[in-house]
Design an enzyme around this catalytic site. Structure first.
Site, PDB file in Angstrom:
ATOM      1  N   LYS A  63       0.793  -1.104   0.116  1.00 61.90           N
ATOM      2  CA  LYS A  63      -0.065  -0.047  -0.026  1.00 61.90           C
ATOM      3  C   LYS A  63       0.793   1.210   0.029  1.00 61.90           C
ATOM      4  O   LYS A  63       1.918   1.393   0.363  1.00 61.90           O
ATOM      5  CB  LYS A  63      -0.937  -0.029   1.107  1.00 61.90           C
ATOM      6  N   TYR A  90     -12.427  -2.094  -3.532  1.00 61.58           N
ATOM      7  CA  TYR A  90     -12.835  -2.128  -2.142  1.00 61.58           C
ATOM      8  C   TYR A  90     -14.286  -1.999  -2.071  1.00 61.58           C
ATOM      9  O   TYR A  90     -14.802  -1.721  -1.140  1.00 61.58           O
ATOM     10  CB  TYR A  90     -12.194  -1.119  -1.198  1.00 61.58           C
ATOM     11  N   ASN A 129      -2.135   0.300   6.672  1.00 62.11           N
ATOM     12  CA  ASN A 129      -1.536  -0.787   7.233  1.00 62.11           C
ATOM     13  C   ASN A 129      -0.643  -1.593   6.206  1.00 62.11           C
ATOM     14  O   ASN A 129      -0.478  -2.771   6.506  1.00 62.11           O
ATOM     15  CB  ASN A 129      -2.729  -1.834   7.911  1.00 62.11           C
ATOM     16  N   HIS A 138      -2.252  -5.542   1.610  1.00 56.86           N
ATOM     17  CA  HIS A 138      -3.482  -6.014   1.399  1.00 56.86           C
ATOM     18  C   HIS A 138      -3.430  -7.776   1.158  1.00 56.86           C
ATOM     19  O   HIS A 138      -2.280  -7.650   0.277  1.00 56.86           O
ATOM     20  CB  HIS A 138      -4.301  -5.378   0.185  1.00 56.86           C
ATOM     21  N   GLU A 193      -9.695 -10.754  -7.392  1.00 55.55           N
ATOM     22  CA  GLU A 193      -8.670  -9.807  -7.340  1.00 55.55           C
ATOM     23  C   GLU A 193      -7.655 -10.008  -8.206  1.00 55.55           C
ATOM     24  O   GLU A 193      -6.987  -9.180  -8.390  1.00 55.55           O
ATOM     25  CB  GLU A 193      -8.225  -9.801  -5.731  1.00 55.55           C
TER      26      GLU A 193
HETATM   27  P1  DAT Z   1      -7.868  -6.687   5.975  1.00 55.25           P
HETATM   28  O1  DAT Z   1      -6.854  -5.565   5.113  1.00 55.25           O
HETATM   29  O2  DAT Z   1      -7.050  -7.085   6.892  1.00 55.25           O
HETATM   30  O3  DAT Z   1      -8.350  -7.784   5.132  1.00 55.25           O
HETATM   31  P2  DAT Z   1     -10.462  -5.723   6.163  1.00 55.25           P
HETATM   32  O4  DAT Z   1     -10.709  -6.254   4.868  1.00 55.25           O
HETATM   33  O5  DAT Z   1     -11.409  -5.872   7.239  1.00 55.25           O
HETATM   34  O6  DAT Z   1      -9.116  -5.938   6.675  1.00 55.25           O
HETATM   35  O7  DAT Z   1     -10.472  -4.008   5.859  1.00 55.25           O
HETATM   36  C1  DAT Z   1      -9.792  -3.728   4.625  1.00 55.25           C
HETATM   37  C2  DAT Z   1      -9.109  -2.239   4.939  1.00 55.25           C
HETATM   38  O8  DAT Z   1      -9.710  -1.333   5.308  1.00 55.25           O
HETATM   39  C3  DAT Z   1      -8.045  -2.510   5.929  1.00 55.25           C
HETATM   40  O9  DAT Z   1      -6.609  -3.065   5.491  1.00 55.25           O
HETATM   41  C4  DAT Z   1      -7.828  -1.311   6.393  1.00 55.25           C
HETATM   42  C5  DAT Z   1      -9.271  -0.672   6.330  1.00 55.25           C
HETATM   43  N1  DAT Z   1      -9.850  -0.616   7.678  1.00 55.25           N
HETATM   44  C6  DAT Z   1     -10.237  -1.625   8.225  1.00 55.25           C
HETATM   45  N2  DAT Z   1     -10.979  -1.381   9.209  1.00 55.25           N
HETATM   46  C7  DAT Z   1     -10.725  -0.029   9.531  1.00 55.25           C
HETATM   47  C8  DAT Z   1     -11.074   0.873  10.695  1.00 55.25           C
HETATM   48  N3  DAT Z   1     -11.688   0.459  11.820  1.00 55.25           N
HETATM   49  N4  DAT Z   1     -10.709   2.121  10.569  1.00 55.25           N
HETATM   50  C9  DAT Z   1      -9.949   2.603   9.460  1.00 55.25           C
HETATM   51  N5  DAT Z   1      -9.690   1.632   8.390  1.00 55.25           N
HETATM   52  C10 DAT Z   1     -10.017   0.302   8.484  1.00 55.25           C
HETATM   53 MG    MG Z   2      -9.814  -7.774   3.655  1.00 56.16          MG
END
Ligand code: DAT
Ligand code: MG
Length: 140
Positions: free
Chosen positions: A11, A51, A114, A117, A128
């Site tokens: 990212k 997303y 973070n 992905h 994807e």
């Molecule tokens: P992951 O990337 O671990 O699969 P996810 O699919 O639940 O996590 O969410 C996609 C992305 O969205 C994640 O990498 C960062 C963002 N995100 C998730 N929860 C969030 C939150 N509570 N606040 C801000 N960004 C968040």
């Molecule tokens: Mg995810």
């Protein structure tokens, strides 16, 4: 155990800090082979489409803006149990909850920024990978 492929994205927070090499070393050390890789700059529309599953979540706008803010490196990782293995190497979504030695523990700035992905299941991995790569670009 089956050989799988999974979609990974390094990212903007990580590409900006020149962490691509260090993150790729984590994948390779875990036995994941990088079978396709390219650096791209997503438009907000492309990031929003990728997303889309999160479109009703409160952080969606922020997530899309972040993913389109600077270049990313999209890649396909291949190996035994690659989808789950990559999720292990990545660590928990929130770096505060990530295990020691994981990418997110070592490099992520916050739950939003973070660093990586990774696909979460075989069906999403397939979709994807097809979102970013043609068959010709996948060099096993
Ligand atoms: P992951 O990337 O671990 O699969 P996810 O699919 O639940 O996590 O969410 C996609 C992305 O969205 C994640 O990498 C960062 C963002 N995100 C998730 N929860 C969030 C939150 N509570 N606040 C801000 N960004 C968040
Ligand atoms: Mg995810």
């Amino acid at each position: 155990m089956a050989i799988e492929r999974t979609l990974s994205i390094i990212k903007p927070d990580a590409t900006r800090r020149n962490l691509t090499g260090k993150i790729n070393a984590k994948f390779e050390d875990a036995g994941l082979r990088i079978v396709a890789q390219k650096r791209i700059h997503l438009s907000p529309a492309q990031a929003g489409k990728f997303y889309e599953v999160h479109k009703d979540r409160p952080f969606y706008g922020e997530l899309v803006e972040f993913m389109a803010s600077e270049p990313v490196v999209v890649q396909v990782l291949e190996g035994e149990n690659a989808i789950a293995k990559n999720r292990e190497v990545m660590g928990a979504t929130n770096p505060a909850n990530a295990d020691a030695g994981t990418i997110r523990k070592e490099f992520a700035l916050s739950v939003g920024e973070n660093s990586v992905h990774g696909s979460d299941a075989p069906e999403t991995a397939k979709e994807e990978i097809a979102f970013f790569f043609s068959g010709l670009e996948l060099v096993g």
